[in-house]
Enzyme design. Structure first.
Site, mmCIF file in Angstrom:
data_model
loop_
_atom_site.group_PDB
_atom_site.id
_atom_site.type_symbol
_atom_site.label_atom_id
_atom_site.label_comp_id
_atom_site.label_asym_id
_atom_site.label_seq_id
_atom_site.Cartn_x
_atom_site.Cartn_y
_atom_site.Cartn_z
ATOM 1 N N PHE A 237 0.898 -1.174 0.000
ATOM 2 C CA PHE A 237 0.000 0.000 0.000
ATOM 3 C C PHE A 237 0.928 1.213 0.000
ATOM 4 O O PHE A 237 1.084 1.895 1.000
ATOM 5 C CB PHE A 237 -0.890 0.000 1.242
ATOM 6 C CG PHE A 237 -1.844 -1.162 1.316
ATOM 7 C CD1 PHE A 237 -3.170 -1.020 0.908
ATOM 8 C CD2 PHE A 237 -1.425 -2.404 1.778
ATOM 9 C CE1 PHE A 237 -4.063 -2.089 0.974
ATOM 10 C CE2 PHE A 237 -2.299 -3.482 1.840
ATOM 11 C CZ PHE A 237 -3.620 -3.325 1.436
ATOM 12 N N ASN A 288 -5.580 -3.551 -6.720
ATOM 13 C CA ASN A 288 -6.115 -3.806 -5.397
ATOM 14 C C ASN A 288 -5.154 -4.794 -4.727
ATOM 15 O O ASN A 288 -4.945 -5.908 -5.220
ATOM 16 C CB ASN A 288 -7.511 -4.421 -5.543
ATOM 17 C CG ASN A 288 -8.125 -4.744 -4.206
ATOM 18 O OD1 ASN A 288 -7.432 -5.076 -3.236
ATOM 19 N ND2 ASN A 288 -9.440 -4.649 -4.142
ATOM 20 N N ALA A 289 -4.555 -4.368 -3.626
ATOM 21 C CA ALA A 289 -3.503 -5.185 -3.002
ATOM 22 C C ALA A 289 -4.045 -6.541 -2.548
ATOM 23 O O ALA A 289 -3.319 -7.541 -2.598
ATOM 24 C CB ALA A 289 -2.899 -4.435 -1.827
ATOM 25 N N CYS A 349 -3.103 1.418 11.351
ATOM 26 C CA CYS A 349 -3.311 2.789 11.841
ATOM 27 C C CYS A 349 -4.744 2.956 12.325
ATOM 28 O O CYS A 349 -5.270 4.061 12.379
ATOM 29 C CB CYS A 349 -2.943 3.821 10.781
ATOM 30 S SG CYS A 349 -3.851 3.649 9.247
HETATM 31 N N1 SAH Z 1 2.709 3.462 3.303
HETATM 32 C C1 SAH Z 1 2.243 4.749 2.824
HETATM 33 C C2 SAH Z 1 0.863 5.108 3.345
HETATM 34 C C3 SAH Z 1 -0.205 4.163 2.922
HETATM 35 S S1 SAH Z 1 -1.784 4.842 3.136
HETATM 36 C C4 SAH Z 1 3.220 5.821 3.255
HETATM 37 O O1 SAH Z 1 3.946 5.605 4.209
HETATM 38 O O2 SAH Z 1 3.236 6.892 2.649
HETATM 39 C C5 SAH Z 1 -2.777 3.630 2.448
HETATM 40 C C6 SAH Z 1 -2.711 3.551 0.948
HETATM 41 O O3 SAH Z 1 -3.460 2.422 0.569
HETATM 42 C C7 SAH Z 1 -3.308 4.728 0.188
HETATM 43 O O4 SAH Z 1 -2.362 5.215 -0.701
HETATM 44 C C8 SAH Z 1 -4.491 4.133 -0.588
HETATM 45 O O5 SAH Z 1 -4.602 4.666 -1.905
HETATM 46 C C9 SAH Z 1 -4.097 2.681 -0.664
HETATM 47 N N2 SAH Z 1 -5.172 1.680 -0.775
HETATM 48 C C10 SAH Z 1 -6.374 1.675 -0.160
HETATM 49 N N3 SAH Z 1 -7.023 0.520 -0.441
HETATM 50 C C11 SAH Z 1 -6.205 -0.205 -1.240
HETATM 51 C C12 SAH Z 1 -6.299 -1.489 -1.856
HETATM 52 N N4 SAH Z 1 -7.375 -2.267 -1.682
HETATM 53 N N5 SAH Z 1 -5.263 -1.907 -2.598
HETATM 54 C C13 SAH Z 1 -4.156 -1.156 -2.764
HETATM 55 N N6 SAH Z 1 -4.021 0.068 -2.208
HETATM 56 C C14 SAH Z 1 -5.020 0.528 -1.458
#
Ligand code: SAH
Length: 406
Positions: A237, A288-289, A349
């Site tokens: 993510f 989508n992760a 978080c």
């Molecule tokens: N690790 C990052 C913060 C992540 S915030 C840092 O330190 O800067 C969470 C992120 O997850 C966001 O960018 C959002 O776009 C993404 N996200 C939300 N749902 C998701 C999903 N199902 N698959 C992939 N990314 C996702």
């Protein structure tokens, strides 16, 4: 006549009376009292500074009042507050001094300057991004024009920024029944800049992105993760590449390749721009992760390092079970994909997911994945996001760094 008016104005200072439960809560040094614990309030204007009394009328201190939030009052002083803007200015200076005197901020020009309750300024967040300051105003009292003016003036005097940006969370303004506002430059002429964290460079655009633009609370965790990361790495993510760039560029990291995954195309575009700013090209995948990890683990794709830093799955207590299910699935898939000796950096978080819940969910995932994990580090938010003891809400970020064995 004028003296009499002054006296009657003082007498008219709004006050609220609390139930015994509300009083006990304040005595436990939690600054919030819920509306259900306010037993008497008469003609208290939205956003006013109120005198707080116990059930028998004894003065307990001064609070900021919200007419719409379930959190009716947030304590700001155990004494009287004749001049809120002056107190806010003093507290901002104290928050800056706290970080400086304790040498809390190292290797960066991007950090949190004011963290709401944890800096005794409920409803105000200020982050510094090099010469651009980014602030969020979250309560009626902080939104009052004289308070806003004091905030901007103090920040200008203390930090000499080139610009001050206000980031607006539309939903919060709605909940506080405040008129809508755009995210905008409040002062100065600069809303974007470049910042450094642990020697890695990032572009910052104060008018875009999530939170105040970046996830400064993870800054120390980026450097910690880089100490252990090695081989092929996946940041699942990745947003604008905070972890991914550290894994690729931090002198301590030993990664042969780094791939960042996010569902947001605009976040990935920024991540790519950040990599180029550092003279590197990395692989970025828009996906989508959950789906990607499922697909990769089914096809036996292996990694040496995986970072999981998803958005808060539990925004309210009601979401807890679903959130735990989400964390378990992600961690399980990641563990299955990690080589022996691999590193898993897994974060939550969600304030509603306690450290005990999170450890349990990761342990359950390990059991299902038939892996043994050792905790190398158990971490939280960077030190410029203080945790105020007795106010659990100020502690929300968890970051476990784990070593995986078969
Ligand atoms: N690790 C990052 C913060 C992540 S915030 C840092 O330190 O800067 C969470 C992120 O997850 C966001 O960018 C959002 O776009 C993404 N996200 C939300 N749902 C998701 C999903 N199902 N698959 C992939 N990314 C996702």
């Amino acid at each position: 006549m004028p003296p009499k008016r002054a006296v009657s104005a003082k007498n008219a200072e709004p006050s609220v009376k609390l139930s015994t439960r509300g009083t006990t809560r304040l005595q436990g040094r939690h600054p919030w009292v819920y509306r259900s614990d306010v037993v008497e309030e008469k003609d208290v204007p939205p956003g006013s500074v109120v005198r707080v009394l116990d059930a028998r009328g004894k003065f307990l201190g001064t609070a900021l009042y919200s007419s719409s939030s379930q959190i009716a009052i947030r304590m700001i002083s155990h004494g009287s507050v004749p001049d809120l803007p002056a107190l806010v200015a003093e507290r901002i200076r104290a928050a800056i001094a706290y970080r400086k005197e304790n040498d809390l901020v190292r290797n960066t020009d991007a950090y949190r300057i004011v963290f709401s309750e944890a800096d005794f300024l409920p409803g105000l967040i200020v982050d510094r991004y090099n010469d651009v300051l980014s602030l969020q105003i979250l309560t009626q009292a902080m939104d009052a024009a004289p308070v806003r003016a004091a905030i901007v003036q103090t920040l200008k005097e203390e930090l000499q920024p080139a610009g001050v940006v206000e980031r607006v969370e539309a939903r919060i303004r709605e909940l506080e029944q405040l008129p809508p506002l755009p995210t905008a430059l409040l002062w100065g002429d600069k809303s974007s800049t470049e910042v450094r964290m642990n020697g890695v460079r990032f572009c910052y655009d104060g008018l875009e992105g999530q939170k105040t633009g970046a996830f400064l609370d993870e800054r120390e965790n980026y450097a910690a993760a880089a100490q252990y990361a090695h081989g092929e790495a996946l940041d699942a993510f990745c947003y604008q590449g905070g972890f991914a760039l550290h894994l690729a560029l931090h002198p301590a990291a030993k990664c042969s390749s780094v791939t960042g995954v996010d569902s947001s195309r605009s976040a990935l575009e920024k991540a790519e721009r950040n990599a180029l700013l550092n003279g590197r090209e990395l692989e970025w995948i828009e996906a989508n992760a959950f789906d990607l990890l499922r697909e990769y683990s089914a096809s036996n794709r292996r990694y040496d390092t995986i970072i999981l830093d998803p958005p808060a799955f539990a925004k309210t207590k009601r979401d807890l079970d679903k959130a735990l299910g989400g964390y378990k699935e992600l961690n399980l898939r990641a563990m299955k994909m990690l080589q022996p000796g691999g590193i898993l950096v897994t974060c939550s978080c969600s304030f509603h997911v306690s450290p005990t819940d999170f450890l349990k969910v990761v342990a359950d995932a390990a059991q299902d994945a038939h892996k043994s994990l050792r905790i190398i580090e158990s971490r939280g938010a960077a030190k410029d996001h203080p945790i105020l003891l007795n106010v659990p809400e100020t502690s929300y970020l968890q970051c476990l760094i784990l070593s995986v064995s078969n």
